[in-house]
Motif scaffolding. Structure first.
Motif, PDB file in Angstrom:
ATOM      1  N   VAL A   1      16.828 -17.976  27.551  1.00 23.25           N
ATOM      2  CA  VAL A   1      15.976 -16.855  27.150  1.00 23.25           C
ATOM      3  C   VAL A   1      14.545 -17.335  26.969  1.00 23.25           C
ATOM      4  CG1 VAL A   1      15.515 -15.160  25.330  1.00 23.25           C
ATOM      5  CG2 VAL A   1      17.856 -15.531  26.117  1.00 23.25           C
ATOM      6  N   ARG A   2      14.376 -18.438  26.242  1.00 24.10           N
ATOM      7  CA  ARG A   2      13.034 -18.998  26.028  1.00 24.10           C
ATOM      8  C   ARG A   2      12.377 -19.356  27.356  1.00 24.10           C
ATOM      9  NH1 ARG A   2      14.627 -23.522  22.550  1.00 24.10           N
ATOM     10  NH2 ARG A   2      15.704 -22.440  20.915  1.00 24.10           N
ATOM     11  N   ALA A   3      13.129 -20.026  28.213  1.00 25.03           N
ATOM     12  CA  ALA A   3      12.580 -20.476  29.493  1.00 25.03           C
ATOM     13  C   ALA A   3      12.206 -19.305  30.390  1.00 25.03           C
ATOM     14  CB  ALA A   3      13.591 -21.379  30.200  1.00 25.03           C
ATOM     15  N   ALA A   4      13.029 -18.287  30.437  1.00 30.66           N
ATOM     16  CA  ALA A   4      12.762 -17.130  31.298  1.00 30.66           C
ATOM     17  C   ALA A   4      11.494 -16.406  30.860  1.00 30.66           C
ATOM     18  CB  ALA A   4      13.958 -16.176  31.288  1.00 30.66           C
ATOM     19  N   ARG A   5      11.342 -16.219  29.572  1.00 26.21           N
ATOM     20  CA  ARG A   5      10.157 -15.531  29.075  1.00 26.21           C
ATOM     21  C   ARG A   5       8.903 -16.356  29.334  1.00 26.21           C
ATOM     22  NH1 ARG A   5       6.912 -14.771  24.755  1.00 26.21           N
ATOM     23  NH2 ARG A   5       7.928 -16.272  23.375  1.00 26.21           N
ATOM     24  N   ALA A   6       8.996 -17.658  29.102  1.00 16.54           N
ATOM     25  CA  ALA A   6       7.852 -18.541  29.337  1.00 16.54           C
ATOM     26  C   ALA A   6       7.479 -18.555  30.819  1.00 16.54           C
ATOM     27  CB  ALA A   6       8.172 -19.952  28.853  1.00 16.54           C
ATOM     28  N   TRP A   7       8.481 -18.631  31.685  1.00 12.14           N
ATOM     29  CA  TRP A   7       8.225 -18.676  33.116  1.00 12.14           C
ATOM     30  C   TRP A   7       7.500 -17.413  33.576  1.00 12.14           C
ATOM     31  CZ3 TRP A   7      12.252 -20.921  36.972  1.00 12.14           C
ATOM     32  CH2 TRP A   7      11.682 -21.019  38.253  1.00 12.14           C
ATOM     33  N   LEU A   8       7.935 -16.277  33.071  1.00  9.97           N
ATOM     34  CA  LEU A   8       7.325 -15.008  33.455  1.00  9.97           C
ATOM     35  C   LEU A   8       5.989 -14.763  32.751  1.00  9.97           C
ATOM     36  CD1 LEU A   8      10.507 -12.755  33.454  1.00  9.97           C
ATOM     37  CD2 LEU A   8       9.244 -13.567  35.465  1.00  9.97           C
ATOM     38  N   GLY A   9       5.743 -15.481  31.663  1.00 11.80           N
ATOM     39  CA  GLY A   9       4.509 -15.306  30.920  1.00 11.80           C
ATOM     40  C   GLY A   9       4.402 -13.943  30.258  1.00 11.80           C
ATOM     41  N   ILE A  10       5.527 -13.465  29.743  1.00 13.26           N
ATOM     42  CA  ILE A  10       5.534 -12.148  29.095  1.00 13.26           C
ATOM     43  C   ILE A  10       5.805 -12.305  27.603  1.00 13.26           C
ATOM     44  CG2 ILE A  10       6.160 -10.905  31.196  1.00 13.26           C
ATOM     45  CD1 ILE A  10       9.044 -10.803  30.221  1.00 13.26           C
ATOM     46  N   SER A  11       5.442 -11.298  26.846  1.00 17.05           N
ATOM     47  CA  SER A  11       5.603 -11.341  25.396  1.00 17.05           C
ATOM     48  C   SER A  11       7.033 -10.996  24.986  1.00 17.05           C
ATOM     49  CB  SER A  11       4.639 -10.357  24.733  1.00 17.05           C
ATOM     50  OG  SER A  11       5.045  -9.023  25.006  1.00 17.05           O
ATOM     51  N   GLN A  12       7.339 -11.340  23.747  1.00 13.91           N
ATOM     52  CA  GLN A  12       8.633 -10.962  23.191  1.00 13.91           C
ATOM     53  C   GLN A  12       8.768  -9.442  23.170  1.00 13.91           C
ATOM     54  OE1 GLN A  12       8.665 -12.950  19.384  1.00 13.91           O
ATOM     55  NE2 GLN A  12       9.598 -14.783  20.242  1.00 13.91           N
ATOM     56  N   GLN A  13       7.667  -8.750  22.913  1.00  8.51           N
ATOM     57  CA  GLN A  13       7.686  -7.289  22.885  1.00  8.51           C
ATOM     58  C   GLN A  13       8.046  -6.726  24.262  1.00  8.51           C
ATOM     59  OE1 GLN A  13       7.086  -5.169  19.992  1.00  8.51           O
ATOM     60  NE2 GLN A  13       8.260  -3.941  21.442  1.00  8.51           N
ATOM     61  N   GLU A  14       7.505  -7.339  25.317  1.00  3.94           N
ATOM     62  CA  GLU A  14       7.811  -6.869  26.672  1.00  3.94           C
ATOM     63  C   GLU A  14       9.289  -7.045  27.001  1.00  3.94           C
ATOM     64  OE1 GLU A  14       4.166  -7.525  29.588  1.00  3.94           O
ATOM     65  OE2 GLU A  14       4.373  -9.211  28.189  1.00  3.94           O
ATOM     66  N   VAL A  15       9.857  -8.167  26.592  1.00  6.40           N
ATOM     67  CA  VAL A  15      11.292  -8.392  26.819  1.00  6.40           C
ATOM     68  C   VAL A  15      12.107  -7.369  26.029  1.00  6.40           C
ATOM     69  CG1 VAL A  15      13.215 -10.007  26.573  1.00  6.40           C
ATOM     70  CG2 VAL A  15      10.969 -10.858  27.238  1.00  6.40           C
ATOM     71  N   ALA A  16      11.750  -7.190  24.770  1.00  4.07           N
ATOM     72  CA  ALA A  16      12.473  -6.241  23.924  1.00  4.07           C
ATOM     73  C   ALA A  16      12.421  -4.836  24.509  1.00  4.07           C
ATOM     74  CB  ALA A  16      11.897  -6.261  22.506  1.00  4.07           C
TER      75      ALA A  16
ATOM     76  N   ALA B   1      11.933  -3.953  27.648  1.00  2.00           N
ATOM     77  CA  ALA B   1      12.704  -3.909  28.898  1.00  2.00           C
ATOM     78  C   ALA B   1      14.207  -3.895  28.629  1.00  2.00           C
ATOM     79  CB  ALA B   1      12.336  -5.093  29.789  1.00  2.00           C
ATOM     80  N   ALA B   2      14.621  -4.568  27.562  1.00  2.00           N
ATOM     81  CA  ALA B   2      16.048  -4.652  27.229  1.00  2.00           C
ATOM     82  C   ALA B   2      16.504  -3.519  26.316  1.00  2.00           C
ATOM     83  CB  ALA B   2      16.343  -5.997  26.569  1.00  2.00           C
ATOM     84  N   GLY B   3      15.555  -2.762  25.772  1.00  2.00           N
ATOM     85  CA  GLY B   3      15.915  -1.675  24.864  1.00  2.00           C
ATOM     86  C   GLY B   3      16.420  -2.161  23.517  1.00  2.00           C
ATOM     87  N   ILE B   4      15.843  -3.267  23.053  1.00  2.00           N
ATOM     88  CA  ILE B   4      16.228  -3.819  21.757  1.00  2.00           C
ATOM     89  C   ILE B   4      14.971  -4.060  20.919  1.00  2.00           C
ATOM     90  CG2 ILE B   4      18.348  -4.877  22.638  1.00  2.00           C
ATOM     91  CD1 ILE B   4      16.880  -7.524  22.766  1.00  2.00           C
ATOM     92  N   GLU B   5      15.153  -4.447  19.672  1.00  2.00           N
ATOM     93  CA  GLU B   5      14.018  -4.697  18.798  1.00  2.00           C
ATOM     94  C   GLU B   5      13.423  -6.073  19.062  1.00  2.00           C
ATOM     95  OE1 GLU B   5      14.492  -3.884  14.661  1.00  2.00           O
ATOM     96  OE2 GLU B   5      15.891  -2.242  15.052  1.00  2.00           O
ATOM     97  N   VAL B   6      12.106  -6.173  18.941  1.00  2.00           N
ATOM     98  CA  VAL B   6      11.413  -7.443  19.160  1.00  2.00           C
ATOM     99  C   VAL B   6      11.919  -8.504  18.187  1.00  2.00           C
ATOM    100  CG1 VAL B   6       9.416  -6.945  17.692  1.00  2.00           C
ATOM    101  CG2 VAL B   6       9.172  -8.507  19.628  1.00  2.00           C
TER     102      VAL B   6
END
Length: 75
Positions: free
Chosen positions: A7-22, A24-29
Motif C-alpha cells: 500500500v505504501r509503495a503503490a501510493r508513493a509510486w503514483l505520487g498521490i495523497s492518502q486522501q486520493e486513495v481513500a 478512490a477506494a470509498g473509505i476514510e482517509v
C-alpha cells in the motif's frame, strides 16, 4: 491479500495523497493513514477496495505463493 508495504509503495509510486486513495477506494482517509503506519487489522473488504482502487490507476500487485512481494505498473 495486499500488504502494508505494498500500500505504501503503490501510493508513493503514483505520487498521490492518502486522501486520493481513500476517495478512490470509498473509505476514510484515517484508514489509509492507519494501514500505512502498520495497522494490520484492516478487514479483507477494505484491503480489497484499496487494491481495486490502485489497480484502476495501473498498479499490479505481485505475489509469490500468495505471499505479497511487491508492486509493478501496468504498461
Amino acid at each position: 491479500m495486499i500488504s502494508v508495504e505494498q500500500v505504501r509503495a503503490a501510493r508513493a509510486w503514483l505520487g498521490i495523497s492518502q486522501q486520493e486513495v481513500a476517495d478512490a477506494a470509498g473509505i476514510e482517509v484515517r484508514t489509509i493513514y492507519r494501514i500505512e503506519n502498520g495497522f494490520r487489522g484492516a478487514t479483507e473488504r477494505t484491503l480489497r477496495r484499496i487494491k481495486t482502487a490502485f489497480e484502476a490507476k495501473g498498479i499490479v500487485f505481485l505475489f509469490d505463493c500468495s505471499r505479497p512481494i511487491g508492486i509493478s505498473i501496468r504498461t
